[in-house]
Each structure stands twice: as C-alpha cells, then as structure tokens.
Design a protein around this motif. Structure first.
Motif, PDB file in Angstrom:
ATOM      1  N   ILE A 164     -57.860 -11.082 -26.924  1.00 18.16           N
ATOM      2  CA  ILE A 164     -59.255 -11.550 -26.830  1.00 18.16           C
ATOM      3  C   ILE A 164     -59.631 -12.342 -28.075  1.00 18.16           C
ATOM      4  CG2 ILE A 164     -61.662 -10.789 -26.749  1.00 18.16           C
ATOM      5  CD1 ILE A 164     -60.629  -8.377 -25.035  1.00 18.16           C
ATOM      6  N   LYS A 165     -59.272 -11.839 -29.253  1.00 12.25           N
ATOM      7  CA  LYS A 165     -59.600 -12.525 -30.511  1.00 12.25           C
ATOM      8  C   LYS A 165     -58.943 -13.904 -30.591  1.00 12.25           C
ATOM      9  CE  LYS A 165     -60.006  -8.490 -33.534  1.00 12.25           C
ATOM     10  NZ  LYS A 165     -59.338  -7.815 -34.659  1.00 12.25           N
ATOM     11  N   ASN A 166     -57.702 -13.994 -30.128  1.00 10.83           N
ATOM     12  CA  ASN A 166     -56.924 -15.218 -30.294  1.00 10.83           C
ATOM     13  C   ASN A 166     -57.043 -16.200 -29.136  1.00 10.83           C
ATOM     14  OD1 ASN A 166     -55.830 -14.429 -32.810  1.00 10.83           O
ATOM     15  ND2 ASN A 166     -54.387 -13.108 -31.753  1.00 10.83           N
ATOM     16  N   ASN A 167     -57.765 -15.831 -28.099  1.00  9.71           N
ATOM     17  CA  ASN A 167     -57.838 -16.676 -26.905  1.00  9.71           C
ATOM     18  C   ASN A 167     -59.264 -16.761 -26.369  1.00  9.71           C
ATOM     19  OD1 ASN A 167     -54.844 -17.249 -26.186  1.00  9.71           O
ATOM     20  ND2 ASN A 167     -54.923 -15.081 -26.695  1.00  9.71           N
ATOM     21  N   GLN A 168     -60.201 -16.992 -27.262  1.00  8.73           N
ATOM     22  CA  GLN A 168     -61.615 -17.037 -26.869  1.00  8.73           C
ATOM     23  C   GLN A 168     -61.901 -18.062 -25.777  1.00  8.73           C
ATOM     24  OE1 GLN A 168     -64.344 -15.169 -27.949  1.00  8.73           O
ATOM     25  NE2 GLN A 168     -62.786 -13.824 -28.811  1.00  8.73           N
ATOM     26  N   ASP A 169     -61.175 -19.161 -25.760  1.00 10.04           N
ATOM     27  CA  ASP A 169     -61.444 -20.232 -24.805  1.00 10.04           C
ATOM     28  C   ASP A 169     -60.597 -20.152 -23.536  1.00 10.04           C
ATOM     29  OD1 ASP A 169     -63.307 -21.306 -26.580  1.00 10.04           O
ATOM     30  OD2 ASP A 169     -61.776 -22.499 -27.590  1.00 10.04           O
ATOM     31  N   ASP A 170     -59.749 -19.143 -23.437  1.00 11.64           N
ATOM     32  CA  ASP A 170     -58.875 -18.992 -22.269  1.00 11.64           C
ATOM     33  C   ASP A 170     -59.711 -18.577 -21.057  1.00 11.64           C
ATOM     34  OD1 ASP A 170     -57.034 -17.633 -20.346  1.00 11.64           O
ATOM     35  OD2 ASP A 170     -55.551 -18.120 -21.877  1.00 11.64           O
ATOM     36  N   ILE A 171     -59.413 -19.156 -19.920  1.00 15.87           N
ATOM     37  CA  ILE A 171     -60.148 -18.844 -18.696  1.00 15.87           C
ATOM     38  C   ILE A 171     -59.961 -17.383 -18.272  1.00 15.87           C
ATOM     39  CG2 ILE A 171     -58.312 -19.567 -17.108  1.00 15.87           C
ATOM     40  CD1 ILE A 171     -60.585 -20.900 -15.431  1.00 15.87           C
ATOM     41  N   GLU A 172     -58.876 -16.749 -18.696  1.00 14.16           N
ATOM     42  CA  GLU A 172     -58.581 -15.358 -18.338  1.00 14.16           C
ATOM     43  C   GLU A 172     -59.244 -14.342 -19.274  1.00 14.16           C
ATOM     44  OE1 GLU A 172     -56.154 -14.185 -15.843  1.00 14.16           O
ATOM     45  OE2 GLU A 172     -56.454 -16.196 -15.046  1.00 14.16           O
ATOM     46  N   THR A 173     -59.823 -14.784 -20.374  1.00 11.66           N
ATOM     47  CA  THR A 173     -60.373 -13.863 -21.371  1.00 11.66           C
ATOM     48  C   THR A 173     -61.382 -12.874 -20.792  1.00 11.66           C
ATOM     49  OG1 THR A 173     -59.878 -15.359 -23.175  1.00 11.66           O
ATOM     50  CG2 THR A 173     -61.555 -13.706 -23.604  1.00 11.66           C
TER      51      THR A 173
END
Length: 50
Positions: free
Chosen positions: A27-36
């Motif tokens: 979550i911390k490293n993928n804030q912009d990921d659609i799967e977050t």
C-alpha cells in the motif's frame, strides 16, 4: 461412521502478522496502483482475524 476431522488453520497467527506487514508495504509503495483499494480492504479484513 467416523467423526469428521476438524479443519486445521491454513495460516498461523505469525503468518497473519507477516502478511499484514507485506500488504502495508504494498500500500505504501503503490499509492497510484488501481489495485491498491483492494489491498486496503484486505489489510482491514486481516486485522479482524486477530
């Protein structure tokens, strides 16, 4: 007829804690990921397990 065997847990309490940590890092490293948002929900559900 023999009594049905009790189901054994798939994950231990320690496993649950480690999985939650891994999810937090995702979550911390993928804030912009659609799967977050799915991972945020997963983290919440894991927290309810123990």
């Amino acid at each position: 007829m023999p009594a049905p065997a009790l189901a054994r847990p798939v994950f231990s309490t320690e496993d649950s804690r480690l999985i939650r940590r891994a999810v937090v890092e995702f979550i911390k490293n993928n804030q912009d990921d659609i799967e977050t948002p799915k991972f945020v929900n997963l983290h919440h559900r894991l927290g309810r397990m123990g």
